[in-house]
Design a protein around this motif. Structure first.
Motif, PDB file in Angstrom:
ATOM      1  N   VAL A   1      17.275   7.260 -24.831  1.00  0.00           N
ATOM      2  CA  VAL A   1      18.171   8.097 -25.641  1.00  0.00           C
ATOM      3  C   VAL A   1      19.274   8.657 -24.743  1.00  0.00           C
ATOM      4  CG1 VAL A   1      18.274  10.141 -27.134  1.00  0.00           C
ATOM      5  CG2 VAL A   1      16.188   8.739 -27.081  1.00  0.00           C
TER       6      VAL A   1
ATOM      7  N   ASP B   1      21.490  11.290 -23.236  1.00  0.00           N
ATOM      8  CA  ASP B   1      21.205  12.720 -23.110  1.00  0.00           C
ATOM      9  C   ASP B   1      22.314  13.586 -23.693  1.00  0.00           C
ATOM     10  OD1 ASP B   1      18.654  12.614 -21.813  1.00  0.00           O
ATOM     11  OD2 ASP B   1      19.695  11.792 -20.068  1.00  0.00           O
TER      12      ASP B   1
ATOM     13  N   ASN C   1      21.930  16.205 -26.472  1.00  0.00           N
ATOM     14  CA  ASN C   1      21.218  15.726 -27.653  1.00  0.00           C
ATOM     15  C   ASN C   1      19.841  16.378 -27.750  1.00  0.00           C
ATOM     16  OD1 ASN C   1      22.873  13.947 -29.109  1.00  0.00           O
ATOM     17  ND2 ASN C   1      22.605  12.328 -27.561  1.00  0.00           N
TER      18      ASN C   1
ATOM     19  N   GLY D   1       5.222   9.008 -24.286  1.00  0.00           N
ATOM     20  CA  GLY D   1       6.601   8.913 -23.828  1.00  0.00           C
ATOM     21  C   GLY D   1       6.736   7.876 -22.724  1.00  0.00           C
ATOM     22  N   PHE D   2       7.957   7.478 -22.476  1.00  0.00           N
ATOM     23  CA  PHE D   2       8.272   6.593 -21.354  1.00  0.00           C
ATOM     24  C   PHE D   2       9.159   7.353 -20.378  1.00  0.00           C
ATOM     25  CE2 PHE D   2       7.236   1.984 -21.626  1.00  0.00           C
ATOM     26  CZ  PHE D   2       6.326   2.076 -22.655  1.00  0.00           C
ATOM     27  N   ALA D   3       9.145   6.966 -19.127  1.00  0.00           N
ATOM     28  CA  ALA D   3      10.045   7.582 -18.153  1.00  0.00           C
ATOM     29  C   ALA D   3      10.531   6.496 -17.198  1.00  0.00           C
ATOM     30  CB  ALA D   3       9.335   8.685 -17.381  1.00  0.00           C
ATOM     31  N   ALA D   4      11.802   6.175 -17.283  1.00  0.00           N
ATOM     32  CA  ALA D   4      12.400   5.198 -16.370  1.00  0.00           C
ATOM     33  C   ALA D   4      12.900   5.955 -15.149  1.00  0.00           C
ATOM     34  CB  ALA D   4      13.551   4.472 -17.066  1.00  0.00           C
TER      35      ALA D   4
ATOM     36  N   ARG E   1       6.287  18.905 -19.163  1.00  0.00           N
ATOM     37  CA  ARG E   1       7.445  19.556 -19.771  1.00  0.00           C
ATOM     38  C   ARG E   1       7.565  19.219 -21.250  1.00  0.00           C
ATOM     39  NH1 ARG E   1      11.320  17.553 -16.380  1.00  0.00           N
ATOM     40  NH2 ARG E   1      12.425  16.256 -17.871  1.00  0.00           N
ATOM     41  N   LYS E   2       7.247  17.978 -21.595  1.00  0.00           N
ATOM     42  CA  LYS E   2       7.494  17.527 -22.969  1.00  0.00           C
ATOM     43  C   LYS E   2       6.283  17.671 -23.872  1.00  0.00           C
ATOM     44  CE  LYS E   2      11.136  14.429 -21.481  1.00  0.00           C
ATOM     45  NZ  LYS E   2      12.240  14.099 -22.407  1.00  0.00           N
TER      46      LYS E   2
HETATM   47  N1  CTP Z   1      13.511  11.226 -24.989  1.00  0.00           N
HETATM   48  C1  CTP Z   1      13.731  11.596 -26.305  1.00  0.00           C
HETATM   49  N2  CTP Z   1      14.888  12.235 -26.650  1.00  0.00           N
HETATM   50  C2  CTP Z   1      15.818  12.511 -25.734  1.00  0.00           C
HETATM   51  C3  CTP Z   1      15.612  12.131 -24.378  1.00  0.00           C
HETATM   52  C4  CTP Z   1      14.448  11.482 -24.047  1.00  0.00           C
HETATM   53  O1  CTP Z   1      12.865  11.353 -27.146  1.00  0.00           O
HETATM   54  N3  CTP Z   1      16.920  13.140 -26.094  1.00  0.00           N
HETATM   55  C5  CTP Z   1      12.263  10.558 -24.646  1.00  0.00           C
HETATM   56  C6  CTP Z   1      12.418   9.112 -24.186  1.00  0.00           C
HETATM   57  O2  CTP Z   1      12.379   8.221 -25.270  1.00  0.00           O
HETATM   58  C7  CTP Z   1      11.237   8.963 -23.260  1.00  0.00           C
HETATM   59  C8  CTP Z   1      11.050  10.345 -22.658  1.00  0.00           C
HETATM   60  O3  CTP Z   1      11.691  11.247 -23.565  1.00  0.00           O
HETATM   61  O4  CTP Z   1      10.051   8.693 -23.964  1.00  0.00           O
HETATM   62  C9  CTP Z   1      11.626  10.534 -21.297  1.00  0.00           C
HETATM   63  O5  CTP Z   1      12.999  10.247 -21.310  1.00  0.00           O
HETATM   64  P1  CTP Z   1      13.864  10.541 -20.021  1.00  0.00           P
HETATM   65  O6  CTP Z   1      15.274  10.178 -20.276  1.00  0.00           O
HETATM   66  O7  CTP Z   1      13.157   9.909 -18.867  1.00  0.00           O
HETATM   67  O8  CTP Z   1      13.671  12.128 -19.905  1.00  0.00           O
HETATM   68  P2  CTP Z   1      14.732  13.279 -19.753  1.00  0.00           P
HETATM   69  O9  CTP Z   1      13.992  14.521 -20.120  1.00  0.00           O
HETATM   70  O10 CTP Z   1      15.967  12.985 -20.535  1.00  0.00           O
HETATM   71  O11 CTP Z   1      15.014  13.320 -18.194  1.00  0.00           O
HETATM   72  P3  CTP Z   1      16.150  12.616 -17.281  1.00  0.00           P
HETATM   73  O12 CTP Z   1      16.975  13.746 -16.793  1.00  0.00           O
HETATM   74  O13 CTP Z   1      15.338  11.964 -16.181  1.00  0.00           O
HETATM   75  O14 CTP Z   1      16.922  11.624 -18.103  1.00  0.00           O
END
Ligand code: CTP
Ligand code: CA
Length: 220
Positions: free
Chosen positions: A100, A102, A128, A147-150, A165-166
């Motif tokens: 997604v 951000d 978002n 969830g996934f984390a790349a 956190r989530k």
């Molecule tokens: N995710 C989501 N909605 C968002 C951002 C992320 O549902 N607005 C979900 C992704 O689909 C994934 C998980 O949260 O399953 C982790 O996403 P990630 O982008 O790694 O986490 P962020 O909290 O956005 O951290 P980062 O700053 O590393 O992007």
């Protein structure tokens, strides 16, 4: 002949999956996005449908065939993805694989011309909503929330922090420092309350198959 024992083990289970990127428009011809082919999420959707689950795949823009037996809902932006996910509730399992974006921009209704802004335009970004974190506190929270984390570095550390956190149950941590982005193989760590399991690099379809088995073990 008798069907394999596992074949319908997820019959009657409702599973929502997000996959692919979201596109956040800047103007009618430009957008902000994350890199994502959608392959891992689509493979998971297909693997779960083969086990008899009722799978709704909320997909950002990708060029992939819909897996057999999967109900696909196409969206473009994070806000559309969030609304589509919420419309599928209640669900037994949610797996948020989507990359997604951000932030979203305040989109211009007409094409921004290079000459008219006196240099690069101000995009005026807004964060978002976090769809995963929203599901974790939803009054119809799925019983199993994944969830996934790349990540490119400190993969397990960052992913563990995201699990806390989530408020999800599992995080599949994706090591994207190598060549997996857009490819057919993946290298993952499965992080749960019980600890971390590191899987050897394998085809995304095999990651999907094994993850589906773990889901059967967890909810059936
Ligand atoms: N995710 C989501 N909605 C968002 C951002 C992320 O549902 N607005 C979900 C992704 O689909 C994934 C998980 O949260 O399953 C982790 O996403 P990630 O982008 O790694 O986490 P962020 O909290 O956005 O951290 P980062 O700053 O590393 O992007
Ligand atoms: Ca992010």
């Amino acid at each position: 002949s008798a069907a394999p024992k596992r074949s319908q083990s997820l019959a009657g289970k409702r599973i929502v999956i997000t996959a692919g990127p979201t596109h956040e428009p800047i103007d009618p011809v430009r957008y902000i996005a994350n890199r994502s082919s959608g392959r891992q999420g689509y493979a998971i959707a297909g693997a779960l449908a083969r086990l008899g689950a009722d799978v709704e795949l909320i997909s950002g823009p990708v060029s992939l065939e819909t897996p057999r037996g999967v109900k696909r809902i196409d969206v473009e932006t994070a806000l559309e993805m969030e609304a589509a996910v919420n419309r599928t509730l209640p669900a037994d399992v949610a797996i948020l694989v989507a990359a997604v974006a951000d932030w979203r921009a305040e989109a211009s209704p007409r094409k921004i011309k290079k000459g008219e802004t006196g240099g690069p335009p101000e995009l005026n970004l807004t964060e978002n909503p976090d769809i995963l974190a929203g599901l974790a506190t939803h009054d119809q929270r799925p019983a199993l929330l994944i969830g996934f984390a790349a990540e490119t570095d400190k993969v397990v550390g960052h992913a563990k922090a995201k699990l806390d956190r989530k408020g999800c149950d599992w995080i599949v941590a994706n090591d994207v420092s190598g060549d997996v982005m857009g490819g057919t193989e993946n290298s993952i760590h499965l992080i749960t309350a019980n600890g971390v399991e590191s899987w050897e690099q394998m085809p995304k379809r095999e990651v999907a198959r094994r993850l589906a088995e773990r889901i059967v073990d967890a909810i059936v």
